[in-house]
Design a protein around this motif. Structure first.
Motif, PDB file in Angstrom:
ATOM      1  N   ILE A   1       0.863  -1.185   0.000  1.00  0.00           N
ATOM      2  CA  ILE A   1       0.000   0.000   0.000  1.00  0.00           C
ATOM      3  C   ILE A   1       0.896   1.230   0.000  1.00  0.00           C
ATOM      4  O   ILE A   1       1.702   1.422   0.921  1.00  0.00           O
ATOM      5  N   ASP A   2       0.778   2.066  -1.028  1.00  0.00           N
ATOM      6  CA  ASP A   2       1.534   3.320  -1.107  1.00  0.00           C
ATOM      7  C   ASP A   2       0.579   4.480  -0.936  1.00  0.00           C
ATOM      8  O   ASP A   2      -0.444   4.560  -1.637  1.00  0.00           O
ATOM      9  N   VAL A   3       0.901   5.372  -0.013  1.00  0.00           N
ATOM     10  CA  VAL A   3       0.125   6.595   0.198  1.00  0.00           C
ATOM     11  C   VAL A   3       1.072   7.765  -0.057  1.00  0.00           C
ATOM     12  O   VAL A   3       2.018   8.004   0.711  1.00  0.00           O
ATOM     13  N   ARG A   4       0.815   8.488  -1.142  1.00  0.00           N
ATOM     14  CA  ARG A   4       1.730   9.547  -1.578  1.00  0.00           C
ATOM     15  C   ARG A   4       1.035  10.899  -1.602  1.00  0.00           C
ATOM     16  O   ARG A   4      -0.085  11.030  -2.106  1.00  0.00           O
ATOM     17  N   ASP A   5       1.703  11.894  -1.024  1.00  0.00           N
ATOM     18  CA  ASP A   5       1.192  13.260  -1.069  1.00  0.00           C
ATOM     19  C   ASP A   5       2.127  14.129  -1.907  1.00  0.00           C
ATOM     20  O   ASP A   5       3.199  13.693  -2.321  1.00  0.00           O
ATOM     21  N   GLU A   6       1.707  15.348  -2.152  1.00  0.00           N
ATOM     22  CA  GLU A   6       2.510  16.320  -2.895  1.00  0.00           C
ATOM     23  C   GLU A   6       2.853  17.500  -1.995  1.00  0.00           C
ATOM     24  O   GLU A   6       2.829  18.652  -2.418  1.00  0.00           O
ATOM     25  N   GLY A   7       3.188  17.176  -0.740  1.00  0.00           N
ATOM     26  CA  GLY A   7       3.460  18.220   0.243  1.00  0.00           C
ATOM     27  C   GLY A   7       4.919  18.652   0.267  1.00  0.00           C
ATOM     28  O   GLY A   7       5.682  18.449  -0.682  1.00  0.00           O
ATOM     29  N   ILE A   8       5.300  19.202   1.406  1.00  0.00           N
ATOM     30  CA  ILE A   8       6.622  19.824   1.529  1.00  0.00           C
ATOM     31  C   ILE A   8       7.707  18.820   1.905  1.00  0.00           C
ATOM     32  O   ILE A   8       8.881  19.175   1.984  1.00  0.00           O
ATOM     33  N   GLY A   9       7.330  17.560   2.115  1.00  0.00           N
ATOM     34  CA  GLY A   9       8.340  16.572   2.465  1.00  0.00           C
ATOM     35  C   GLY A   9       8.686  16.583   3.943  1.00  0.00           C
ATOM     36  O   GLY A   9       8.074  17.295   4.746  1.00  0.00           O
ATOM     37  N   ILE A  10       9.677  15.786   4.310  1.00  0.00           N
ATOM     38  CA  ILE A  10      10.129  15.665   5.695  1.00  0.00           C
ATOM     39  C   ILE A  10      11.597  16.089   5.760  1.00  0.00           C
ATOM     40  O   ILE A  10      12.421  15.530   5.033  1.00  0.00           O
ATOM     41  N   PRO A  11      11.944  17.071   6.575  1.00  0.00           N
ATOM     42  CA  PRO A  11      13.345  17.508   6.657  1.00  0.00           C
ATOM     43  C   PRO A  11      14.288  16.363   7.023  1.00  0.00           C
ATOM     44  O   PRO A  11      13.930  15.455   7.773  1.00  0.00           O
ATOM     45  N   GLU A  12      15.480  16.433   6.494  1.00  0.00           N
ATOM     46  CA  GLU A  12      16.477  15.376   6.695  1.00  0.00           C
ATOM     47  C   GLU A  12      16.765  15.143   8.170  1.00  0.00           C
ATOM     48  O   GLU A  12      16.925  14.004   8.614  1.00  0.00           O
ATOM     49  N   GLU A  13      16.819  16.217   8.963  1.00  0.00           N
ATOM     50  CA  GLU A  13      17.249  16.097  10.351  1.00  0.00           C
ATOM     51  C   GLU A  13      16.229  15.422  11.262  1.00  0.00           C
ATOM     52  O   GLU A  13      16.572  15.028  12.378  1.00  0.00           O
ATOM     53  N   ILE A  14      14.983  15.263  10.817  1.00  0.00           N
ATOM     54  CA  ILE A  14      13.970  14.649  11.694  1.00  0.00           C
ATOM     55  C   ILE A  14      13.436  13.331  11.131  1.00  0.00           C
ATOM     56  O   ILE A  14      12.532  12.741  11.713  1.00  0.00           O
ATOM     57  N   ARG A  15      13.973  12.863  10.025  1.00  0.00           N
ATOM     58  CA  ARG A  15      13.441  11.654   9.391  1.00  0.00           C
ATOM     59  C   ARG A  15      13.594  10.418  10.277  1.00  0.00           C
ATOM     60  O   ARG A  15      12.788   9.503  10.193  1.00  0.00           O
ATOM     61  N   SER A  16      14.631  10.395  11.085  1.00  0.00           N
ATOM     62  CA  SER A  16      14.851   9.228  11.947  1.00  0.00           C
ATOM     63  C   SER A  16      13.942   9.233  13.167  1.00  0.00           C
ATOM     64  O   SER A  16      13.925   8.261  13.927  1.00  0.00           O
ATOM     65  N   GLN A  17      13.161  10.307  13.377  1.00  0.00           N
ATOM     66  CA  GLN A  17      12.353  10.434  14.592  1.00  0.00           C
ATOM     67  C   GLN A  17      10.847  10.347  14.345  1.00  0.00           C
ATOM     68  O   GLN A  17      10.077  10.354  15.304  1.00  0.00           O
ATOM     69  N   ILE A  18      10.429  10.257  13.097  1.00  0.00           N
ATOM     70  CA  ILE A  18       8.998  10.447  12.837  1.00  0.00           C
ATOM     71  C   ILE A  18       8.147   9.301  13.384  1.00  0.00           C
ATOM     72  O   ILE A  18       6.941   9.477  13.559  1.00  0.00           O
ATOM     73  N   PHE A  19       8.726   8.128  13.643  1.00  0.00           N
ATOM     74  CA  PHE A  19       7.963   7.031  14.231  1.00  0.00           C
ATOM     75  C   PHE A  19       8.073   6.989  15.755  1.00  0.00           C
ATOM     76  O   PHE A  19       7.551   6.072  16.380  1.00  0.00           O
ATOM     77  N   ASP A  20       8.755   7.970  16.338  1.00  0.00           N
ATOM     78  CA  ASP A  20       8.878   8.019  17.793  1.00  0.00           C
ATOM     79  C   ASP A  20       7.577   8.507  18.420  1.00  0.00           C
ATOM     80  O   ASP A  20       6.922   9.415  17.884  1.00  0.00           O
ATOM     81  N   PRO A  21       7.200   7.948  19.571  1.00  0.00           N
ATOM     82  CA  PRO A  21       6.001   8.432  20.257  1.00  0.00           C
ATOM     83  C   PRO A  21       6.158   9.885  20.693  1.00  0.00           C
ATOM     84  O   PRO A  21       7.244  10.300  21.124  1.00  0.00           O
ATOM     85  N   TYR A  22       5.101  10.637  20.552  1.00  0.00           N
ATOM     86  CA  TYR A  22       5.032  12.033  20.992  1.00  0.00           C
ATOM     87  C   TYR A  22       5.959  12.960  20.224  1.00  0.00           C
ATOM     88  O   TYR A  22       6.244  14.069  20.680  1.00  0.00           O
ATOM     89  N   PHE A  23       6.444  12.521  19.081  1.00  0.00           N
ATOM     90  CA  PHE A  23       7.232  13.433  18.240  1.00  0.00           C
ATOM     91  C   PHE A  23       6.316  13.985  17.157  1.00  0.00           C
ATOM     92  O   PHE A  23       5.711  13.241  16.385  1.00  0.00           O
ATOM     93  N   THR A  24       6.178  15.295  17.107  1.00  0.00           N
ATOM     94  CA  THR A  24       5.325  15.932  16.110  1.00  0.00           C
ATOM     95  C   THR A  24       5.868  17.308  15.778  1.00  0.00           C
ATOM     96  O   THR A  24       6.539  17.950  16.606  1.00  0.00           O
ATOM     97  N   THR A  25       5.587  17.752  14.562  1.00  0.00           N
ATOM     98  CA  THR A  25       5.957  19.102  14.141  1.00  0.00           C
ATOM     99  C   THR A  25       4.723  19.989  14.004  1.00  0.00           C
ATOM    100  O   THR A  25       4.842  21.143  13.603  1.00  0.00           O
ATOM    101  N   ARG A  26       3.557  19.453  14.349  1.00  0.00           N
ATOM    102  CA  ARG A  26       2.312  20.205  14.250  1.00  0.00           C
ATOM    103  C   ARG A  26       1.869  20.662  15.638  1.00  0.00           C
ATOM    104  O   ARG A  26       1.994  19.924  16.624  1.00  0.00           O
ATOM    105  N   ASN A  27       1.339  21.875  15.685  1.00  0.00           N
ATOM    106  CA  ASN A  27       0.936  22.451  16.968  1.00  0.00           C
ATOM    107  C   ASN A  27      -0.255  21.715  17.578  1.00  0.00           C
ATOM    108  O   ASN A  27      -0.392  21.646  18.804  1.00  0.00           O
ATOM    109  N   ASN A  28      -1.119  21.145  16.717  1.00  0.00           N
ATOM    110  CA  ASN A  28      -2.322  20.492  17.225  1.00  0.00           C
ATOM    111  C   ASN A  28      -2.201  18.969  17.210  1.00  0.00           C
ATOM    112  O   ASN A  28      -3.196  18.262  17.306  1.00  0.00           O
ATOM    113  N   GLY A  29      -1.001  18.436  17.086  1.00  0.00           N
ATOM    114  CA  GLY A  29      -0.821  16.986  17.042  1.00  0.00           C
ATOM    115  C   GLY A  29      -0.288  16.449  18.359  1.00  0.00           C
ATOM    116  O   GLY A  29       0.363  17.158  19.127  1.00  0.00           O
ATOM    117  N   THR A  30      -0.588  15.162  18.602  1.00  0.00           N
ATOM    118  CA  THR A  30      -0.091  14.509  19.828  1.00  0.00           C
ATOM    119  C   THR A  30       1.197  13.741  19.586  1.00  0.00           C
ATOM    120  O   THR A  30       1.861  13.347  20.535  1.00  0.00           O
TER     121      THR A  30
END
Length: 459
Positions: free
Chosen positions: A381-410
């Motif tokens: 299953i591939d889910v692809r968007d046309e957004g701004i991407g994920i910065p290189e420096e945080i790619r290793s953290q995106i599956f960590d609990p409680y790591f978010t770059t959004r103000n309204n995210g958990t």
């Protein structure tokens, strides 16, 4: 690596020396023949000489005999030299054949290695590369004689570590770098050491390149699993230490609201109570998400058609997509791929989280693509968007609990996706799609998440 540039010159020298030896032997034989012939003529002449001249004739005959002896000695010396030279040439040819055998043996050993081996000269030009190296760095024989920079920016690390080793004379071990290989992240591990000749002189470098993609993936999953296992006991403690007092607090706030309804109609008090209610619900949601993430319960498994899940999700998201100017594109195979054994609710949650993240990344609208296909014994299953991407420096953290770059995210969305997919014996990964057009103003074209789920055994 094993070039023998002295071979042809040595063979030419041997041929010239052999020709000189034959010439010397022929000249010696000719001179010895002439001396022998002169002795025969002189012997006939002495028969007619007067006795007064016999003494001088004997002296001349002795000189001729001495010359003949010297010529015989010269001939023997020439023959001995030729024999000795023949042994030397034979030894050289044997050594050359042995060297060829060593070269073939070394080539077979290098060809059997999974790791790539690249040798360079002191100027950084490639002098040899084994078959695995050609495959890993995508080059051929035409690259020999060129510098490592000719391999392109994808393998720029190789040129960097070679330069460091050549400058500081210290070996470098285990430097990792990532490649995008047909939509999959490939991790290569490189090292470099100096290359010396038999006199200990530096003549270049040796680089080793290995594909450690599976190992890197396993290490990353192991780190996630360690974090996940450590949260189990923490979740139980939080449920007891926070959830129970929070429930009591919520109950007392409710009683306070009922009391104030009969005594006052202050709008400011009502607003404060609403804030308290909202924050308590938010804390409850965080605790529930944390509990769900840390839960070790097995998921319920039934036969699930992923295509139906995607179609149902798209119908749910279409109104929101229209509001955000996001077009939903579904690419399903013409034939049914097969069923998987899993929890349909949990898998719907995974797809929903990925879709919402993709839509949130496209603030100016775009296209969100769902693509379903089969990869070996897995549903992909591939889910692809046309957004701004994920910065290189945080790619290793995106599956960590409680790591978010959004103000309204958990920060629990992708962590929960990773956990649910792993509970289904699958995997989830992502890639940032880079723009290969140098004239474009956008360096990133979006992000694509890939989920692999094993097909049912009966599929």
């Amino acid at each position: 690596m094993f070039d023998n540039h002295d071979g042809p010159s040595v063979r030419r020298f041997a041929a010239v020396l052999a020709l000189l030896s034959l010439t010397a032997f022929a000249v010696t034989a000719s001179m010895l023949y002439h001396v022998h012939h002169e002795q025969e003529i002189f012997a006939k002449l002495t028969q007619h000489l007067p006795k007064s001249d016999l003494e001088a004739a004997r002296e001349l005959s002795g000189e001729l005999s001495l010359q003949g002896g010297l010529l015989v000695l010269l001939g023997l010396n020439t023959i001995g030299t030729a024999v000795a030279f023949a042994w030397v040439v034979r030894g050289y040819l044997t050594s050359e054949r042995t060297l060829e055998d060593v070269k073939v043996y070394s080539a077979d050993v290098l060809a059997s290695m999974d790791a790539g081996v690249i040798t360079t000269d002191r100027n950084g030009r490639m002098t040899s590369i084994n078959p695995s190296g050609k495959q890993l760095v995508s080059c051929d024989e035409e690259h020999l004689g060129r510098t490592l920079e000719s391999l392109g920016k994808r393998h720029a690390l190789l040129a960097e570590i070679r330069e460091d080793v050549a400058t500081y004379h210290h070996p470098i071990r285990d430097r990792d770098y990532n490649l995008d290989n047909q939509g999959h992240r490939q991790t290569l591990r490189a090292g470099c050491t100096l290359l010396r000749n038999r006199r200990g002189e530096e003549i270049g470098t040796v680089l080793h390149v290995r594909d450690v993609s599976e190992r890197a993936l396993m290490e990353e999953r192991l780190r996630r699993m360690e974090r996940y296992m450590g949260l189990g006991s923490l979740a139980a403690g939080l449920q007891h230490e926070i959830k129970n007092p929070l429930s009591a607090l919520s109950l007392h706030i409710q009683l306070l609201c009922e009391r104030l309804e009969t005594t006052t109609q202050d709008a400011e008090v009502d607003e404060l109570l609403d804030v308290l209610h909202t924050e308590i619900r938010r804390i409850n949601d965080v605790l529930d998400g944390f509990r769900n993430y840390a839960s070790t319960n097995e998921v319920g498994r039934t036969s699930v058609d992923v295509a139906i899940l995607i179609e149902r999700l798209v119908r749910l998201l279409r109104p929101q997509g229209e509001q955000q100017s996001v077009k939903l594109d579904v690419q399903l195979p013409a034939e049914m791929l097969g069923l998987i054994e899993g929890d349909s609710v949990g898998l719907e949650q995974v797809l929903l989280n990925l879709a919402l993240n993709g839509m949130a990344a496209m603030t100016d609208g775009g296209k969100l693509t769902f693509r379903l296909s089969r990869q070996d014994e897995f549903v992909r299953i591939d889910v692809r968007d046309e957004g701004i991407g994920i910065p290189e420096e945080i790619r290793s953290q995106i599956f960590d609990p409680y790591f978010t770059t959004r103000n309204n995210g958990t920060g629990m969305g992708l962590a929960l996706c990773d956990k649910i997919v792993r509970q289904h014996d699958g995997s989830i990964d992502f890639r940032v799609i880079e723009n290969t057009n140098p004239d474009s103003d956008h360096s990133v074209l979006g992000t694509e998440f890939t989920v692999l789920l094993p097909l049912s055994q009966s599929a």
